[in-house]
Design a protein around this motif. Structure first.
Motif, PDB file in Angstrom:
ATOM      1  N   ALA A   6       2.775  -8.298  -9.479  1.00 17.04           N
ATOM      2  CA  ALA A   6       2.335  -7.598  -8.268  1.00 17.04           C
ATOM      3  C   ALA A   6       0.847  -7.832  -8.016  1.00 17.04           C
ATOM      4  CB  ALA A   6       2.623  -6.107  -8.396  1.00 17.04           C
ATOM      5  N   ALA A   7       0.058  -7.751  -9.059  1.00 19.45           N
ATOM      6  CA  ALA A   7      -1.384  -7.967  -8.925  1.00 19.45           C
ATOM      7  C   ALA A   7      -1.665  -9.382  -8.428  1.00 19.45           C
ATOM      8  CB  ALA A   7      -2.083  -7.722 -10.257  1.00 19.45           C
ATOM      9  N   LYS A   8      -0.952 -10.338  -8.967  1.00 14.65           N
ATOM     10  CA  LYS A   8      -1.134 -11.724  -8.548  1.00 14.65           C
ATOM     11  C   LYS A   8      -0.805 -11.876  -7.062  1.00 14.65           C
ATOM     12  CE  LYS A   8       0.043 -15.006 -11.361  1.00 14.65           C
ATOM     13  NZ  LYS A   8       0.815 -15.986 -12.163  1.00 14.65           N
ATOM     14  N   ARG A   9       0.296 -11.277  -6.618  1.00 10.44           N
ATOM     15  CA  ARG A   9       0.686 -11.376  -5.205  1.00 10.44           C
ATOM     16  C   ARG A   9      -0.332 -10.699  -4.283  1.00 10.44           C
ATOM     17  NH1 ARG A   9       7.120 -10.779  -4.166  1.00 10.44           N
ATOM     18  NH2 ARG A   9       7.791 -12.368  -5.634  1.00 10.44           N
ATOM     19  N   LEU A  10      -0.942  -9.649  -4.779  1.00 11.01           N
ATOM     20  CA  LEU A  10      -1.905  -8.908  -3.969  1.00 11.01           C
ATOM     21  C   LEU A  10      -3.325  -9.476  -4.068  1.00 11.01           C
ATOM     22  CD1 LEU A  10      -0.593  -5.346  -4.776  1.00 11.01           C
ATOM     23  CD2 LEU A  10      -0.601  -6.415  -2.507  1.00 11.01           C
ATOM     24  N   GLY A  11      -3.534 -10.403  -4.993  1.00 11.27           N
ATOM     25  CA  GLY A  11      -4.856 -10.998  -5.153  1.00 11.27           C
ATOM     26  C   GLY A  11      -5.856 -10.088  -5.838  1.00 11.27           C
ATOM     27  N   LEU A  17      -4.992  -2.399  -9.949  1.00 11.39           N
ATOM     28  CA  LEU A  17      -3.780  -1.670  -9.561  1.00 11.39           C
ATOM     29  C   LEU A  17      -3.648  -0.365 -10.342  1.00 11.39           C
ATOM     30  CD1 LEU A  17      -1.000  -4.336  -8.992  1.00 11.39           C
ATOM     31  CD2 LEU A  17      -2.036  -2.805  -7.334  1.00 11.39           C
ATOM     32  N   ARG A  18      -3.983  -0.398 -11.620  1.00  8.39           N
ATOM     33  CA  ARG A  18      -3.931   0.838 -12.422  1.00  8.39           C
ATOM     34  C   ARG A  18      -4.962   1.857 -11.912  1.00  8.39           C
ATOM     35  NH1 ARG A  18      -3.562  -3.096 -16.509  1.00  8.39           N
ATOM     36  NH2 ARG A  18      -1.432  -3.291 -17.241  1.00  8.39           N
ATOM     37  N   PHE A  38       7.064  -2.651  -9.190  1.00  9.32           N
ATOM     38  CA  PHE A  38       6.583  -2.801  -7.827  1.00  9.32           C
ATOM     39  C   PHE A  38       7.643  -3.461  -6.971  1.00  9.32           C
ATOM     40  CE2 PHE A  38       2.831  -2.328 -10.319  1.00  9.32           C
ATOM     41  CZ  PHE A  38       1.952  -1.642  -9.507  1.00  9.32           C
ATOM     42  N   GLY A  39       7.965  -2.806  -5.881  1.00 10.40           N
ATOM     43  CA  GLY A  39       8.869  -3.374  -4.895  1.00 10.40           C
ATOM     44  C   GLY A  39       8.085  -3.649  -3.627  1.00 10.40           C
ATOM     45  N   GLN A  40       8.792  -3.975  -2.581  1.00 13.02           N
ATOM     46  CA  GLN A  40       8.132  -4.293  -1.313  1.00 13.02           C
ATOM     47  C   GLN A  40       7.369  -3.089  -0.745  1.00 13.02           C
ATOM     48  OE1 GLN A  40       7.693  -7.341  -0.057  1.00 13.02           O
ATOM     49  NE2 GLN A  40       8.705  -7.933  -1.964  1.00 13.02           N
ATOM     50  N   GLU A  41       7.899  -1.886  -0.899  1.00 11.51           N
ATOM     51  CA  GLU A  41       7.215  -0.692  -0.392  1.00 11.51           C
ATOM     52  C   GLU A  41       5.869  -0.478  -1.067  1.00 11.51           C
ATOM     53  OE1 GLU A  41       7.530   1.800   2.029  1.00 11.51           O
ATOM     54  OE2 GLU A  41       8.857   0.253   2.816  1.00 11.51           O
ATOM     55  N   GLU A  42       5.852  -0.639  -2.402  1.00 16.34           N
ATOM     56  CA  GLU A  42       4.599  -0.453  -3.137  1.00 16.34           C
ATOM     57  C   GLU A  42       3.576  -1.527  -2.761  1.00 16.34           C
ATOM     58  OE1 GLU A  42       7.723   1.791  -4.939  1.00 16.34           O
ATOM     59  OE2 GLU A  42       7.670  -0.362  -4.632  1.00 16.34           O
ATOM     60  N   LEU A  43       4.041  -2.764  -2.649  1.00  9.71           N
ATOM     61  CA  LEU A  43       3.134  -3.853  -2.259  1.00  9.71           C
ATOM     62  C   LEU A  43       2.581  -3.597  -0.853  1.00  9.71           C
ATOM     63  CD1 LEU A  43       5.013  -7.024  -3.574  1.00  9.71           C
ATOM     64  CD2 LEU A  43       3.090  -5.837  -4.626  1.00  9.71           C
ATOM     65  N   ALA A  44       3.428  -3.153   0.049  1.00  9.11           N
ATOM     66  CA  ALA A  44       2.983  -2.877   1.419  1.00  9.11           C
ATOM     67  C   ALA A  44       1.976  -1.724   1.448  1.00  9.11           C
ATOM     68  CB  ALA A  44       4.189  -2.556   2.302  1.00  9.11           C
ATOM     69  N   VAL A  46      -0.132  -0.840  -0.973  1.00 11.27           N
ATOM     70  CA  VAL A  46      -1.406  -1.332  -1.502  1.00 11.27           C
ATOM     71  C   VAL A  46      -2.092  -2.215  -0.461  1.00 11.27           C
ATOM     72  CG1 VAL A  46      -2.515  -2.750  -3.279  1.00 11.27           C
ATOM     73  CG2 VAL A  46      -0.686  -1.160  -3.913  1.00 11.27           C
ATOM     74  N   ALA A  47      -1.345  -3.089   0.177  1.00 12.68           N
ATOM     75  CA  ALA A  47      -1.922  -3.972   1.195  1.00 12.68           C
ATOM     76  C   ALA A  47      -2.489  -3.156   2.355  1.00 12.68           C
ATOM     77  CB  ALA A  47      -0.869  -4.962   1.696  1.00 12.68           C
ATOM     78  N   GLN A  48      -1.796  -2.113   2.754  1.00  8.80           N
ATOM     79  CA  GLN A  48      -2.292  -1.259   3.833  1.00  8.80           C
ATOM     80  C   GLN A  48      -3.586  -0.558   3.415  1.00  8.80           C
ATOM     81  OE1 GLN A  48       0.404   1.794   5.146  1.00  8.80           O
ATOM     82  NE2 GLN A  48      -0.861   2.352   6.888  1.00  8.80           N
ATOM     83  N   ALA A  49      -3.636  -0.062   2.187  1.00 10.46           N
ATOM     84  CA  ALA A  49      -4.846   0.594   1.692  1.00 10.46           C
ATOM     85  C   ALA A  49      -6.022  -0.381   1.677  1.00 10.46           C
ATOM     86  CB  ALA A  49      -4.601   1.167   0.290  1.00 10.46           C
ATOM     87  N   VAL A  50      -5.784  -1.593   1.198  1.00  8.92           N
ATOM     88  CA  VAL A  50      -6.849  -2.603   1.143  1.00  8.92           C
ATOM     89  C   VAL A  50      -7.341  -2.913   2.555  1.00  8.92           C
ATOM     90  CG1 VAL A  50      -7.338  -5.022   0.580  1.00  8.92           C
ATOM     91  CG2 VAL A  50      -6.119  -3.582  -1.059  1.00  8.92           C
ATOM     92  N   GLU A  51      -6.422  -3.001   3.498  1.00 10.01           N
ATOM     93  CA  GLU A  51      -6.803  -3.293   4.881  1.00 10.01           C
ATOM     94  C   GLU A  51      -7.662  -2.162   5.452  1.00 10.01           C
ATOM     95  OE1 GLU A  51      -6.941  -3.237   9.016  1.00 10.01           O
ATOM     96  OE2 GLU A  51      -5.518  -1.887   8.064  1.00 10.01           O
ATOM     97  N   LEU A  52      -7.299  -0.915   5.180  1.00 11.57           N
ATOM     98  CA  LEU A  52      -8.099   0.225   5.644  1.00 11.57           C
ATOM     99  C   LEU A  52      -9.481   0.234   5.010  1.00 11.57           C
ATOM    100  CD1 LEU A  52      -5.422   3.075   5.592  1.00 11.57           C
ATOM    101  CD2 LEU A  52      -6.541   2.104   7.619  1.00 11.57           C
ATOM    102  N   GLU A  53      -9.541  -0.079   3.730  1.00 12.90           N
ATOM    103  CA  GLU A  53     -10.830  -0.117   3.029  1.00 12.90           C
ATOM    104  C   GLU A  53     -11.755  -1.154   3.655  1.00 12.90           C
ATOM    105  OE1 GLU A  53      -9.483  -0.859  -0.942  1.00 12.90           O
ATOM    106  OE2 GLU A  53      -8.465   1.087  -1.019  1.00 12.90           O
ATOM    107  N   LYS A  54     -11.206  -2.309   3.979  1.00 10.31           N
ATOM    108  CA  LYS A  54     -12.013  -3.365   4.602  1.00 10.31           C
ATOM    109  C   LYS A  54     -12.416  -2.975   6.020  1.00 10.31           C
ATOM    110  CE  LYS A  54     -10.146  -7.193   1.947  1.00 10.31           C
ATOM    111  NZ  LYS A  54      -9.265  -8.361   1.956  1.00 10.31           N
TER     112      LYS A  54
END
Length: 118
Positions: A6-11, A17-18, A38-44, A46-54
């Protein structure tokens, strides 16, 4: 998928992640052996959180606190009080204040009654 994949996919690193999990920025899902999956919901999420942070230039910890403010009324009230005190938030108008201001406006604009002749 496990945390390393999951970490690799999220960069990001598994450690990041922890950290996000410790902040409450991940949905609370674990398998029986206490390993996070981690499934698709968890990855999504995290990606949404990263996008908001940026987008809003905030850290994961700041985002986690914002979520806490939204979900805990006592925290929201304390933050609002601080905002009013330091002038970042306008004090909410109370209904009585509004009625008082309305009455004063009416008194200022009411013409004086005509005087009676004696």
């Amino acid at each position: 998928m496990r945390i390393t994949e999951a970490a690799k996919r999220l960069g990001m690193s598994p450690r990041m992640l922890r950290y996000r999990e410790a902040l409450g920025l991940l949905p609370p899902v674990r398998e029986q052996g206490a390993h996070r999956r981690f499934g698709q919901e968890e990855l999504a999420a995290v990606a949404q959180a990263v996008e908001l942070e940026k987008r809003f230039d905030v850290s994961p910890a700041e985002l986690a606190f914002a979520l806490r403010v939204l979900s805990e009324p006592a925290v929201a009230a304390a933050v609002r009080d601080l905002g009013v005190r330091i002038g970042r938030i306008q004090a909410p108008r109370r209904a009585l204040d509004f009625e008082k201001e309305k009455a004063l406006r009416l008194l200022r604009h009411t013409p004086e009654p005509p005087k009676r002749a004696r």
